[in-house]
Design a protein around this motif. Structure first.
Motif, PDB file in Angstrom:
ATOM      1  N   TYR A 335       0.689  -1.080   0.047  1.00 27.32           N
ATOM      2  CA  TYR A 335       0.484   0.467   0.128  1.00 27.32           C
ATOM      3  C   TYR A 335       1.082   1.022   0.437  1.00 27.32           C
ATOM      4  O   TYR A 335       1.674   1.183   0.322  1.00 27.32           O
ATOM      5  CB  TYR A 335      -1.064   0.062   0.997  1.00 27.32           C
ATOM      6  CG  TYR A 335      -0.630   0.190   2.166  1.00 27.32           C
ATOM      7  CD1 TYR A 335      -0.042   1.505   2.891  1.00 27.32           C
ATOM      8  CD2 TYR A 335      -0.195  -0.781   3.382  1.00 27.32           C
ATOM      9  CE1 TYR A 335      -0.052   1.733   4.436  1.00 27.32           C
ATOM     10  CE2 TYR A 335       0.680  -1.131   4.888  1.00 27.32           C
ATOM     11  CZ  TYR A 335       0.683   0.389   5.185  1.00 27.32           C
ATOM     12  OH  TYR A 335       0.603   0.395   6.358  1.00 27.32           O
ATOM     13  N   PRO A 336       0.450   2.696  -0.219  1.00 29.05           N
ATOM     14  CA  PRO A 336       1.465   3.677  -0.317  1.00 29.05           C
ATOM     15  C   PRO A 336       2.209   3.699   0.451  1.00 29.05           C
ATOM     16  O   PRO A 336       1.746   3.489   2.301  1.00 29.05           O
ATOM     17  CB  PRO A 336       0.311   4.842  -0.693  1.00 29.05           C
ATOM     18  CG  PRO A 336      -0.948   4.148  -0.656  1.00 29.05           C
ATOM     19  CD  PRO A 336      -1.308   3.155  -0.096  1.00 29.05           C
ATOM     20  N   ILE A 337       3.520   4.297   0.858  1.00 27.03           N
ATOM     21  CA  ILE A 337       4.378   4.849   1.044  1.00 27.03           C
ATOM     22  C   ILE A 337       5.498   6.139   1.067  1.00 27.03           C
ATOM     23  O   ILE A 337       5.182   6.183   0.129  1.00 27.03           O
ATOM     24  CB  ILE A 337       5.619   2.965   1.032  1.00 27.03           C
ATOM     25  CG1 ILE A 337       5.894   3.600   0.057  1.00 27.03           C
ATOM     26  CG2 ILE A 337       5.403   1.762   1.407  1.00 27.03           C
ATOM     27  CD1 ILE A 337       7.470   2.758  -0.382  1.00 27.03           C
ATOM     28  N   THR A 338       6.145   6.227   2.242  1.00 31.20           N
ATOM     29  CA  THR A 338       6.428   7.627   1.970  1.00 31.20           C
ATOM     30  C   THR A 338       7.562   7.786   2.886  1.00 31.20           C
ATOM     31  O   THR A 338       8.174   6.300   3.436  1.00 31.20           O
ATOM     32  CB  THR A 338       5.361   8.860   3.155  1.00 31.20           C
ATOM     33  OG1 THR A 338       6.279   9.579   2.437  1.00 31.20           O
ATOM     34  CG2 THR A 338       4.984   8.648   4.256  1.00 31.20           C
ATOM     35  N   GLY A 339       8.472   8.723   3.520  1.00 30.00           N
ATOM     36  CA  GLY A 339       8.842   8.528   4.464  1.00 30.00           C
ATOM     37  C   GLY A 339       8.901   8.604   6.067  1.00 30.00           C
ATOM     38  O   GLY A 339       7.649   9.064   5.973  1.00 30.00           O
ATOM     39  N   SER A 340       9.552   7.969   6.572  1.00 28.37           N
ATOM     40  CA  SER A 340       9.032   7.382   7.924  1.00 28.37           C
ATOM     41  C   SER A 340      10.633   8.434   8.817  1.00 28.37           C
ATOM     42  O   SER A 340      11.648   8.348   8.266  1.00 28.37           O
ATOM     43  CB  SER A 340       9.031   5.716   8.271  1.00 28.37           C
ATOM     44  OG  SER A 340       9.987   6.106   9.465  1.00 28.37           O
ATOM     45  N   PHE A 341      10.042   9.134   9.767  1.00 24.45           N
ATOM     46  CA  PHE A 341      10.559  10.067  10.281  1.00 24.45           C
ATOM     47  C   PHE A 341      11.130   9.319  11.328  1.00 24.45           C
ATOM     48  O   PHE A 341      12.662   9.301  11.713  1.00 24.45           O
ATOM     49  CB  PHE A 341       9.424  11.155  10.783  1.00 24.45           C
ATOM     50  CG  PHE A 341      10.474  12.766  12.015  1.00 24.45           C
ATOM     51  CD1 PHE A 341      10.980  13.335  11.092  1.00 24.45           C
ATOM     52  CD2 PHE A 341      10.647  11.994  13.252  1.00 24.45           C
ATOM     53  CE1 PHE A 341      12.070  13.740  12.280  1.00 24.45           C
ATOM     54  CE2 PHE A 341      11.115  13.229  13.413  1.00 24.45           C
ATOM     55  CZ  PHE A 341      11.881  14.004  13.350  1.00 24.45           C
ATOM     56  N   GLY A 342      10.623   8.627  12.320  1.00 28.39           N
ATOM     57  CA  GLY A 342      11.074   7.621  12.855  1.00 28.39           C
ATOM     58  C   GLY A 342      12.207   6.632  12.807  1.00 28.39           C
ATOM     59  O   GLY A 342      13.238   6.135  12.964  1.00 28.39           O
ATOM     60  N   ARG A 343      12.187   5.867  11.729  1.00 32.31           N
ATOM     61  CA  ARG A 343      12.948   4.922  11.384  1.00 32.31           C
ATOM     62  C   ARG A 343      14.406   6.172  10.669  1.00 32.31           C
ATOM     63  O   ARG A 343      15.170   5.673  10.948  1.00 32.31           O
ATOM     64  CB  ARG A 343      12.461   4.104  10.389  1.00 32.31           C
ATOM     65  CG  ARG A 343      11.293   3.568  10.700  1.00 32.31           C
ATOM     66  CD  ARG A 343      10.892   1.615   9.435  1.00 32.31           C
ATOM     67  NE  ARG A 343      10.306   2.592   8.833  1.00 32.31           N
ATOM     68  CZ  ARG A 343       9.225   2.791   8.338  1.00 32.31           C
ATOM     69  NH1 ARG A 343       8.438   2.852   9.294  1.00 32.31           N
ATOM     70  NH2 ARG A 343       8.619   3.267   7.148  1.00 32.31           N
ATOM     71  N   THR A 344      14.334   7.700   9.465  1.00 36.38           N
ATOM     72  CA  THR A 344      14.694   8.220   9.476  1.00 36.38           C
ATOM     73  C   THR A 344      15.948   8.151  10.611  1.00 36.38           C
ATOM     74  O   THR A 344      17.174   9.204  10.949  1.00 36.38           O
ATOM     75  CB  THR A 344      14.445   9.432   8.533  1.00 36.38           C
ATOM     76  OG1 THR A 344      13.644   8.589   7.493  1.00 36.38           O
ATOM     77  CG2 THR A 344      15.704  10.009   8.298  1.00 36.38           C
ATOM     78  N   ALA A 345      15.073   8.931  11.744  1.00 32.49           N
ATOM     79  CA  ALA A 345      16.044   9.265  13.100  1.00 32.49           C
ATOM     80  C   ALA A 345      16.830   8.151  13.718  1.00 32.49           C
ATOM     81  O   ALA A 345      18.090   8.796  14.033  1.00 32.49           O
ATOM     82  CB  ALA A 345      15.225   9.669  14.020  1.00 32.49           C
ATOM     83  N   VAL A 346      16.139   7.104  13.203  1.00 30.84           N
ATOM     84  CA  VAL A 346      17.732   5.540  14.123  1.00 30.84           C
ATOM     85  C   VAL A 346      18.152   5.446  12.698  1.00 30.84           C
ATOM     86  O   VAL A 346      19.525   5.787  13.361  1.00 30.84           O
ATOM     87  CB  VAL A 346      16.330   4.568  13.635  1.00 30.84           C
ATOM     88  CG1 VAL A 346      17.237   3.011  14.182  1.00 30.84           C
ATOM     89  CG2 VAL A 346      15.519   4.914  15.068  1.00 30.84           C
TER      90      VAL A 346
END
Length: 581
Positions: A335-346
């Motif tokens: 299904y539609p995805i986008t940038g993840s703030f939490g995982r990008t911070a990790v």
């Protein structure tokens, strides 16, 4: 050739892969592992939020990792399912996987087209108050949506206000096991998050035992979602072995990788087949909201981390990467995805050096699908709900209300409109917020600040460019002062030093103003015209057009009687143009 520059590779991966260093590999592997341990439990939780079977969260979590490694321009960003995107999918996919996968395909096509046409600037029209209003409302909506799983309630409606009413009405039906486990998981996640934020950096000179202790705590805090879900799953499995089960479980998940096939463009229904056209009509405004919010989230995250880490991104290339990821993802039932703030911070905190870290993250998701899905059935829904709530609570920004009250109170209007209407329906809140922001923007164009200085002549200084909505406002400001009955009539000097552009309707308005002043025996002179504006006015051939390089010359000659013949077109710049009569 001396001094020439090599052309920049069109494919972003070719900008960093030829100079990849061995020293980067351990950091990229560590970051990929940390993000993977976060992505798998979040994928299961976000599928629940989207109203889809849990395997669709995993199906949505690996293609973005691989595509972004090739096409992304920010080393920190990770693509995948997010809380906000899952909330939107739940609104527009109607809990139907076929709709969700088709929505990913169509959203990707729209994003791909925007990237190819370099239309990323359209996102600039979504103001910060609208974004903050949406994310803050989404934080509350998503969190409350998971309360039913924390309490073990079933049959709660999706709409926020009905959800609130039904949850409060049926609070007595709370399952004690789910409530205890859910609250315990929430407390554990909050404690590990606080521990990580207050964890001091271990210096290389510290004893080995101290550095190892720091690493253990850091890994536990970073992989807190995986640890909590693993612990909850072990507890649930223990009860299952003993013959009782106090928790509501995720249930069986099909094992194996998804088939690579195009999305379905029709849906079999009990009373016939729903054709593609009807499916598109059903999704309606979601075909605009989902791709735009996906782009906005990805670019905002990429810009934030690029600025923090001292490198630049290409927004249009980010659009292309996201569009390709969604189109290809739809072929593996994403299904539609986008940038993840939490995982990008990790990813960033793990010291990632290149987008190659995403390869390990994607591989971990694929391994989970291939070998671990039989174990996921023991994961309690209360634990996944705790993971979601822990992820979205930081999205609520209470300080933005105080900040806007202090900085510019008018910006509270789109913030509050968006915030309140998002509780009714997400799309209404976003559309209404954008419209209100647009109205405020248009009002500032229609009513630019106009400074009027009194003297022998009237000096009028518009504070911004002149466009057609502002013409009547400018004429009223000039005529009300220049032709006021209480004071002698005065000629007017229009100081255009702040006017960088002007349109045809504004030129006509200035011509009418000039003629009106001439009928009263007064003149209108221009000063400080910038070249583009001067050329437009010269091309219009205004009768009685006067221009002076500076205000002092205009004031000196401002009392000259108007007259003479029609001005001949003059080719020149603001510095070389004199009086035209």
């Amino acid at each position: 050739m001396s001094g020439s520059r090599c052309p920049r590779p069109a494919l972003p991966v070719l900008r960093w892969l030829p100079r990849y260093s061995r020293a980067w590999l351990p950091l990229d592997l560590l970051a990929g592992l940390a993000v993977g341990l976060t992505a798998v439990p979040q994928a299961l939780a976000y599928a629940e939020l989207a109203g889809l079977p849990p395997q669709y969260g995993l199906y949505s979590s690996f293609m973005g990792c691989f595509v972004y490694c090739l096409l992304g321009t920010a080393k920190d960003v990770t693509l995948g399912p997010t809380a906000i995107m899952s909330l939107l999918v739940s609104s527009y996919a109607f809990h139907q996987p076929v709709y969700a996968v088709l929505l990913a395909f169509l959203s990707g096509c729209i994003q791909l087209a925007m990237g190819l046409l370099r239309l990323g600037f359209l996102l600039d029209f979504i103001s910060c108050p609208v974004i903050k209003g949406f994310t803050s409302a989404a934080s509350i909506t998503i969190s409350f949506n998971q309360i039913k799983n924390i309490l073990g309630l079933q049959g709660i409606p999706r709409q926020f206000f009905l959800q609130l009413y039904e949850t409060l009405r049926r609070i007595g039906e709370t399952r004690a096991g789910d409530a205890v486990l859910g609250l315990s998981c929430l407390a554990t996640l909050a404690g590990l998050r606080a521990m990580k934020s207050h964890l001091p950096q271990a210096a290389p000179t510290e004893p080995l035992a101290v550095r190892i202790s720091y690493l253990i705590v850091w890994i536990a805090a970073t992989a807190r979602n995986a640890l909590v879900v693993l612990f909850a799953g072990l507890v649930a499995y223990s009860f299952q072995v003993m013959g009782s089960q106090p928790f509501r479980l995720t249930g069986s998940i099909p094992q194996g990788l998804p088939a690579f096939r195009p999305p379905r463009f029709s849906l079999a229904a009990p009373n016939g087949t729903v054709p593609f056209q009807s499916m598109v009509q059903d999704m309606g405004v979601g075909l605009a909201v989902v791709p735009l919010m996906g782009l906005l989230e990805t670019i905002a995250i990429a810009k934030a981390f690029a600025s923090q880490n001292g490198y630049r991104i290409d927004p249009d290339q980010e659009l292309l990467a996201l569009g390709v990821a969604n189109v290809l993802g739809s072929f593996v039932s994403s299904y539609p995805i986008t940038g993840s703030f939490g995982r990008t911070a990790v990813n960033a905190q793990s010291g990632v050096c290149t987008p190659a870290g995403g390869l390990l993250t994607g591989a971990l998701v694929l391994l989970s699908l291939a070998y671990l899905t039989s174990l996921f059935c023991y994961i309690p829904k209360a634990a996944l709900a705790a993971v979601i709530i822990s992820a979205v609570v930081p999205m609520f920004d209470a300080g933005i209300f105080r900040t806007l009250w202090r900085v510019k109170r008018l910006d509270l209007v789109p913030l509050c409109v968006t915030f309140l209407l998002c509780f009714w329906e997400v799309q209404y809140g976003i559309v209404a917020g954008v419209l209100v922001s647009g109205v405020l923007l248009l009002y500032s164009i229609a009513r630019p600040p106009i400074k009027v200085s009194e003297g022998a002549v009237l000096l009028v200084q518009p504070g911004s460019s002149l466009h057609f909505p502002a013409v009547e406002h400018l004429r009223d400001s000039v005529c009300s002062r220049a032709l006021a009955a209480a004071s002698p009539a005065r000629s007017v000097v229009l100081d255009c030093c702040h006017v960088s552009s002007i349109d045809y309707t504004a030129v006509l308005g200035l011509a009418e103003l000039l003629q009106e002043l001439r009928r009263h025996g007064l003149s209108l002179a221009f000063c400080g015209l910038q070249d583009p504006v001067l050329q437009v006015l010269l091309s219009a051939g205004l009768e009685g057009f006067q221009h002076f390089p500076s205000w002092e010359e205009a004031e000196h000659c401002g009392g000259a009687e108007p007259g003479g013949s029609r001005a001949e077109p003059l080719i020149g710049t603001a510095e070389s143009t004199g009086l035209i009569q």
